[in-house]
Write an enzyme that holds these catalytic residues in place. Structure first.
Site, mmCIF file in Angstrom:
data_model
loop_
_atom_site.group_PDB
_atom_site.id
_atom_site.type_symbol
_atom_site.label_atom_id
_atom_site.label_comp_id
_atom_site.label_asym_id
_atom_site.label_seq_id
_atom_site.Cartn_x
_atom_site.Cartn_y
_atom_site.Cartn_z
ATOM 1 C CB CYS A 40 57.693 49.070 -36.919
ATOM 2 S SG CYS A 40 58.883 49.861 -35.813
ATOM 3 C CG HIS A 83 56.435 45.762 -33.924
ATOM 4 N ND1 HIS A 83 57.063 45.136 -34.985
ATOM 5 C CD2 HIS A 83 57.167 46.865 -33.646
ATOM 6 C CE1 HIS A 83 58.141 45.828 -35.322
ATOM 7 N NE2 HIS A 83 58.234 46.880 -34.528
ATOM 8 C CD GLU A 116 54.919 42.527 -35.819
ATOM 9 O OE1 GLU A 116 54.093 43.447 -35.994
ATOM 10 O OE2 GLU A 116 56.090 42.714 -35.424
#
Ligand code: MN
Length: 250
Positions: free
Chosen positions: A115, A223, A225
């Protein structure tokens, strides 16, 4: 057997008790958890923007560099004036991350940007950003899908990305189309000359950049993660990055 690689993660400035105690440096938990799950050893990096010697000493220990999401990149970091829709920025973080990225490029050290991190890779190499997609980019779809009151979670899959064939990203994801979350209001406007755009949102916005010369130099606008625990393609991004850092260590 080669040992686990050490991965540097620059932190972010955050006020403690405003006016009463000095600022803190913090890092989001999900990034660290996804890195650890993939076999990397996290080393969070303080924002010692005025102390290049200390930063160099930290950098020298690292097998890889991971830049996470966070506050807006300051427009002065890519030579522009701040416009009203630009959000809070963190200049010490910009300085530290840009320096580390340039060193990593020069050394071909594996680097992964997420990001804001993808945007920093672009800025560090000479590209520019949209300060605010909704007000600056004609025909943009919504990319800032995070408000719980609108029914969004950080892992809400809100738009697809189309991956260019023959890229590192297609190899890693093993798909050429995938749904992603989207938690950004800034975006990549002009690409740095040494980077290639390798995935796009339906409105044409760049969602992934890759560099050449390093075994792993990838920035993604979404994102992973948040999606890694349940989404194998997103988990593989961390695994491929850690594998490149491990090879580097050996
Ligand atoms: Mn997006």
């Amino acid at each position: 057997m080669s040992s686990a690689p050490l991965v540097g993660i620059p932190m972010q400035t955050m006020p403690a008790i405003p006016g009463a105690t000095p600022d803190c440096w913090v890092v989001g938990q999900r990034y660290v958890q996804a890195l650890v799950a993939a076999g990397g050893i996290p080393w969070t990096i303080p924002l010692l923007a005025e102390d290049e010697k200390a930063l160099r000493r930290i950098y020298a220990q690292l097998d890889g560099l991971m830049l996470t999401g966070g506050s807006d990149v300051d427009p002065t970091s890519y030579g522009e004036k701040r416009r009203p829709a630009c959000g809070r920025s963190d200049l010490p973080r910009d300085r530290v991350e840009i320096a580390l990225t340039r060193w990593a490029i020069a050394d071909r050290k594996p680097t992964f940007g997420i990001c804001r991190g993808a945007q920093v890779l672009v800025v560090a190499l000479g590209g520019t950003l949209y300060q605010d997609l909704a007000s600056e980019r004609q025909g943009a779809i919504r990319h800032d899908c995070h408000a719980p009151e609108e029914g969004f979670n950080r892992d809400s899959l809100v738009h697809e990305i189309l991956v260019e064939r023959g890229t590192q990203l297609t190899e890693i994801l093993a798909v050429d189309k995938v749904s992603v979350n989207s938690l950004h209001h800034q975006g990549i406007a002009t690409l740095a000359p040494t980077l290639r755009a390798t995935a796009f949102a339906p409105d044409g916005l760049i969602e992934c950049v890759e560099g050449t010369g390093s075994a792993f130099f990838v920035g993604v606008q979404w994102h992973p993660e948040e999606l890694a625990p349940t989404g194998a393609p997103h988990r593989r991004l961390f695994e491929a990055f850690v594998a490149a850092a491990r090879t580097r260590r050996a």
